[in-house]
Design a protein around this motif. Structure first.
Motif, mmCIF file in Angstrom:
data_model
loop_
_atom_site.group_PDB
_atom_site.id
_atom_site.type_symbol
_atom_site.label_atom_id
_atom_site.label_comp_id
_atom_site.label_asym_id
_atom_site.label_seq_id
_atom_site.Cartn_x
_atom_site.Cartn_y
_atom_site.Cartn_z
ATOM 1 N N VAL A 160 99.241 -13.573 135.027
ATOM 2 C CA VAL A 160 98.790 -12.290 134.486
ATOM 3 C C VAL A 160 97.455 -12.482 133.766
ATOM 4 O O VAL A 160 97.344 -13.302 132.852
ATOM 5 N N SER A 161 96.444 -11.708 134.161
ATOM 6 C CA SER A 161 95.119 -11.833 133.562
ATOM 7 C C SER A 161 95.124 -11.378 132.107
ATOM 8 O O SER A 161 95.754 -10.377 131.749
ATOM 9 N N LEU A 162 94.407 -12.114 131.269
ATOM 10 C CA LEU A 162 94.291 -11.787 129.847
ATOM 11 C C LEU A 162 92.911 -11.226 129.512
ATOM 12 O O LEU A 162 92.456 -11.316 128.370
ATOM 13 N N GLY A 163 92.257 -10.635 130.520
ATOM 14 C CA GLY A 163 90.914 -10.101 130.309
ATOM 15 C C GLY A 163 90.847 -9.062 129.211
ATOM 16 O O GLY A 163 89.859 -8.978 128.472
ATOM 17 N N GLU A 164 91.912 -8.267 129.077
ATOM 18 C CA GLU A 164 91.955 -7.225 128.045
ATOM 19 C C GLU A 164 91.853 -7.829 126.651
ATOM 20 O O GLU A 164 91.179 -7.272 125.766
ATOM 21 N N TYR A 165 92.487 -8.979 126.428
ATOM 22 C CA TYR A 165 92.464 -9.633 125.123
ATOM 23 C C TYR A 165 91.258 -10.562 124.997
ATOM 24 O O TYR A 165 90.757 -10.788 123.896
ATOM 25 N N GLU A 166 90.802 -11.069 126.110
ATOM 26 C CA GLU A 166 89.611 -11.916 126.115
ATOM 27 C C GLU A 166 88.398 -11.153 125.586
ATOM 28 O O GLU A 166 87.561 -11.700 124.859
ATOM 29 N N ARG A 167 88.312 -9.866 125.913
ATOM 30 C CA ARG A 167 87.169 -9.049 125.497
ATOM 31 C C ARG A 167 87.163 -8.747 124.005
ATOM 32 O O ARG A 167 86.144 -8.314 123.461
ATOM 33 N N THR A 168 88.295 -8.977 123.316
ATOM 34 C CA THR A 168 88.334 -8.732 121.871
ATOM 35 C C THR A 168 87.728 -9.884 121.080
ATOM 36 O O THR A 168 87.536 -9.752 119.864
ATOM 37 N N GLY A 169 87.452 -11.005 121.741
ATOM 38 C CA GLY A 169 86.920 -12.179 121.056
ATOM 39 C C GLY A 169 85.475 -12.446 121.410
ATOM 40 O O GLY A 169 84.740 -11.574 121.893
ATOM 41 N N ILE A 170 85.061 -13.682 121.178
ATOM 42 C CA ILE A 170 83.699 -14.136 121.463
ATOM 43 C C ILE A 170 83.735 -15.043 122.683
ATOM 44 O O ILE A 170 84.486 -16.026 122.719
ATOM 45 N N ALA A 171 82.959 -14.712 123.704
ATOM 46 C CA ALA A 171 82.954 -15.481 124.951
ATOM 47 C C ALA A 171 82.414 -16.888 124.711
ATOM 48 O O ALA A 171 81.405 -17.073 124.030
ATOM 49 N N LEU A 172 83.099 -17.889 125.290
ATOM 50 C CA LEU A 172 82.675 -19.280 125.159
ATOM 51 C C LEU A 172 82.371 -19.902 126.515
ATOM 52 O O LEU A 172 81.302 -20.445 126.730
ATOM 53 N N ASP A 173 83.354 -19.850 127.428
ATOM 54 C CA ASP A 173 83.230 -20.474 128.749
ATOM 55 C C ASP A 173 82.870 -21.954 128.621
ATOM 56 O O ASP A 173 81.869 -22.425 129.149
ATOM 57 N N SER A 174 83.720 -22.688 127.904
ATOM 58 C CA SER A 174 83.472 -24.109 127.659
ATOM 59 C C SER A 174 84.611 -24.946 128.222
ATOM 60 O O SER A 174 85.758 -24.507 128.268
ATOM 61 N N LEU A 175 84.305 -26.165 128.637
ATOM 62 C CA LEU A 175 85.338 -27.080 129.104
ATOM 63 C C LEU A 175 86.302 -27.416 127.963
ATOM 64 O O LEU A 175 85.877 -27.582 126.817
ATOM 65 N N VAL A 176 87.580 -27.520 128.295
ATOM 66 C CA VAL A 176 88.587 -27.849 127.283
ATOM 67 C C VAL A 176 88.424 -29.300 126.861
ATOM 68 O O VAL A 176 88.377 -30.208 127.699
ATOM 69 N N SER A 177 88.324 -29.524 125.554
ATOM 70 C CA SER A 177 88.320 -30.883 124.994
ATOM 71 C C SER A 177 88.988 -30.846 123.633
ATOM 72 O O SER A 177 88.967 -29.818 122.943
ATOM 73 N N SER A 178 89.600 -31.923 123.248
ATOM 74 C CA SER A 178 90.293 -31.968 121.967
ATOM 75 C C SER A 178 89.321 -31.776 120.810
ATOM 76 O O SER A 178 89.637 -31.097 119.820
ATOM 77 N N GLN A 179 88.106 -32.357 120.934
ATOM 78 C CA GLN A 179 87.120 -32.224 119.863
ATOM 79 C C GLN A 179 86.714 -30.768 119.668
ATOM 80 O O GLN A 179 86.593 -30.289 118.526
ATOM 81 N N LEU A 180 86.528 -30.041 120.766
ATOM 82 C CA LEU A 180 86.129 -28.646 120.664
ATOM 83 C C LEU A 180 87.248 -27.801 120.073
ATOM 84 O O LEU A 180 87.009 -26.936 119.215
ATOM 85 N N LEU A 181 88.484 -28.033 120.502
ATOM 86 C CA LEU A 181 89.615 -27.281 119.978
ATOM 87 C C LEU A 181 89.765 -27.486 118.471
ATOM 88 O O LEU A 181 89.965 -26.532 117.715
ATOM 89 N N ILE A 182 89.655 -28.742 118.036
ATOM 90 C CA ILE A 182 89.776 -29.037 116.609
ATOM 91 C C ILE A 182 88.651 -28.377 115.832
ATOM 92 O O ILE A 182 88.857 -27.817 114.749
ATOM 93 N N ASN A 183 87.450 -28.418 116.377
ATOM 94 C CA ASN A 183 86.297 -27.836 115.691
ATOM 95 C C ASN A 183 86.411 -26.314 115.591
ATOM 96 O O ASN A 183 86.028 -25.716 114.580
ATOM 97 N N ILE A 184 86.957 -25.669 116.627
ATOM 98 C CA ILE A 184 87.096 -24.213 116.610
ATOM 99 C C ILE A 184 88.007 -23.774 115.472
ATOM 100 O O ILE A 184 87.703 -22.817 114.748
ATOM 101 N N PHE A 185 89.136 -24.473 115.293
ATOM 102 C CA PHE A 185 90.125 -24.047 114.307
ATOM 103 C C PHE A 185 89.923 -24.676 112.931
ATOM 104 O O PHE A 185 90.745 -24.462 112.036
ATOM 105 N N GLU A 186 88.844 -25.434 112.753
ATOM 106 C CA GLU A 186 88.551 -26.009 111.444
ATOM 107 C C GLU A 186 88.353 -24.897 110.421
ATOM 108 O O GLU A 186 87.768 -23.852 110.703
ATOM 109 N N HIS A 187 88.850 -25.111 109.210
ATOM 110 C CA HIS A 187 88.747 -24.105 108.154
ATOM 111 C C HIS A 187 87.283 -23.742 107.889
ATOM 112 O O HIS A 187 86.389 -24.599 107.938
#
Length: 304
Positions: A160-187
C-alpha cells in the motif's frame, strides 16, 4: 426445539414489533445459511466497533432499542411512529459522524488475503523489496538509538502506497544507513520530530505526520509515538518500528496491533520477511499468539 424457539420469537415480533417491516422467513436451508452469514458479520462488526470510539455509541443505541421495545410492548404508538420516522435520519447521521472508522474498516477489508489473492495488482510481488544491507542498517540504528533512549518512528512501506503521508513531511530520497537514521532522530535536530518513511532502499521522507489510533485497548502509558505507529498500521500494510524515548524499548506495529519490547533478532526476522515480499497483515495476525509469548518472555527477563 429450534423451530419452537423460532415460533416464539416470530409470535413476539408479530405482536409487539408489527410496525417494523420484516422479511419472510420459512426456516429452510437458505434461511439457516443467511442466519449463519449474518451472525458472522454481526460478530466481526462488534469486534471492530469495540476497538473504536463507536463502542460507546453502540451501547447508547442498545439502550434506545430497549426503550423502543418497551414502548412496543405497551403499544405506545406515538413514540413508535416517531422512532420509525427518525431511523433513516439517524442512520445517515451515524455514517457521517463515523466516516473515518468506516473508511478504515473498508481499507482493512481490502487488505485481506482472499481479496489480494484473487486480484494481483503488483506484477513484481516476488521481487525483494530491499537488500539485506537495508535490514541490517535499520536494525543497527534502531538498537543504537534504544541504548541511549532516542525516540524514533520508522515506517516500512509494503504494497500500500504511503504517498499521502509522505507529502506531509520533508522529502529526502536518501539511501538507508544507520548513521543517517541516528542523525535524523537525534534530539534538537530539524528532522527528529515525526516519522520517516522507508520505501525500498531509500528514506523518502522525514517529519511525516501519521494518523493516531483511537483503539481503546491500547495501554494508557503509551504516548503519541506509539499511537501513531498503531494508527498507520490500521490504514495500510506497513510495518512500523517504534523506539520509546522514556524506556528505550523497541516495539513494532502492523495490522493494527502493537508488539512491545522485541529484540534485535526478532525484528531482523520480520524485516527479512518484508524484504522477501512474504509478510502480509493476515499472516502476521496468525502469528499473534506466538509473538505475544515471545514478548512476555522478554518482559520477564528484563524485569518489566
Amino acid at each position: 426445539m429450534i423451530q419452537d424457539l423460532f415460533a416464539i420469537l416470530n409470535s413476539f415480533a408479530s405482536k409487539y414489533l408489527f410496525w417494523i417491516e420484516r422479511p419472510n422467513f420459512n426456516f429452510n436451508k437458505i434461511d439457516i445459511a443467511e442466519i449463519i452469514i449474518i451472525s458472522f458479520l454481526i460478530y466481526n462488526v462488534l469486534v471492530w466497533v469495540k476497538q473504536t470510539r463507536a463502542w460507546n455509541l453502540l451501547k447508547g443505541i442498545i439502550v434506545v432499542l430497549i426503550f423502543i421495545m418497551v414502548c412496543a410492548m405497551f403499544q405506545m404508538n406515538t413514540i413508535l411512529w416517531m422512532a420509525g420516522k427518525t431511523i433513516n435520519v439517524a442512520v445517515i447521521a451515524i455514517i457521517i459522524v463515523f466516516q473515518p472508522e468506516l473508511r478504515r474498516a473498508l481499507e482493512q477489508l481490502g487488505q485481506r488475503n482472499y481479496i489480494t489473492s484473487l486480484f494481483s495488482f503488483d506484477s513484481q510481488k516476488n521481487q525483494e523489496r530491499f537488500s539485506e544491507r537495508v535490514t541490517n542498517e535499520i536494525v543497527k540504528a534502531t538498537y543504537e538509538m534504544a541504548k541511549v533512549k532516542t525516540g524514533a518512528l520508522i515506517v516500512i512501506e509494503q504494497d500500500v502506497s504511503l504517498g499521502e503521508y509522505e507529502r506531509t513531511g520533508i522529502a529526502l530520497d536518501s539511501l538507508v544507513s544507520s548513521q543517517l537514521l541516528i542523525n535524523i532522530f537525534e534530539h534538537n535536530t530539524p528532522l527528529h520530530d515525526g516519522a520517516i518513511i522507508v520505501r525500498g532502499e531509500r528514506i523518502v521522507s522525514a517529519t511525516c505526520y501519521l494518523p493516531l489510533s483511537d483503539n481503546m485497548g491500547l495501554s494508557k502509558e503509551l504516548g503519541t509515538r506509539h499511537r501513531a505507529a498503531v494508527g498507520i498500521s490500521e490504514v495500510c500494510d506497513a510495518l512500523t518500528i517504534v523506539v520509546s524515548e522514556e524506556t528505550g524499548n523497541v516495539s513494532i506495529a502492523i495490522g493494527g496491533e502493537l508488539y512491545r519490547n522485541v529484540d534485535a533478532e526478532y525484528l531482523k526476522g520480520k524485516l527479512n520477511f518484508i524484504r522477501k515480499g512474504a509478510m502480509d497483515v493476515a499472516r502476521f495476525r496468525i502469528w499473534k499468539r506466538r509473538m505475544r509469548r515471545h514478548v512476555q518472555k522478554n518482559d520477564e527477563t528484563s524485569g518489566e
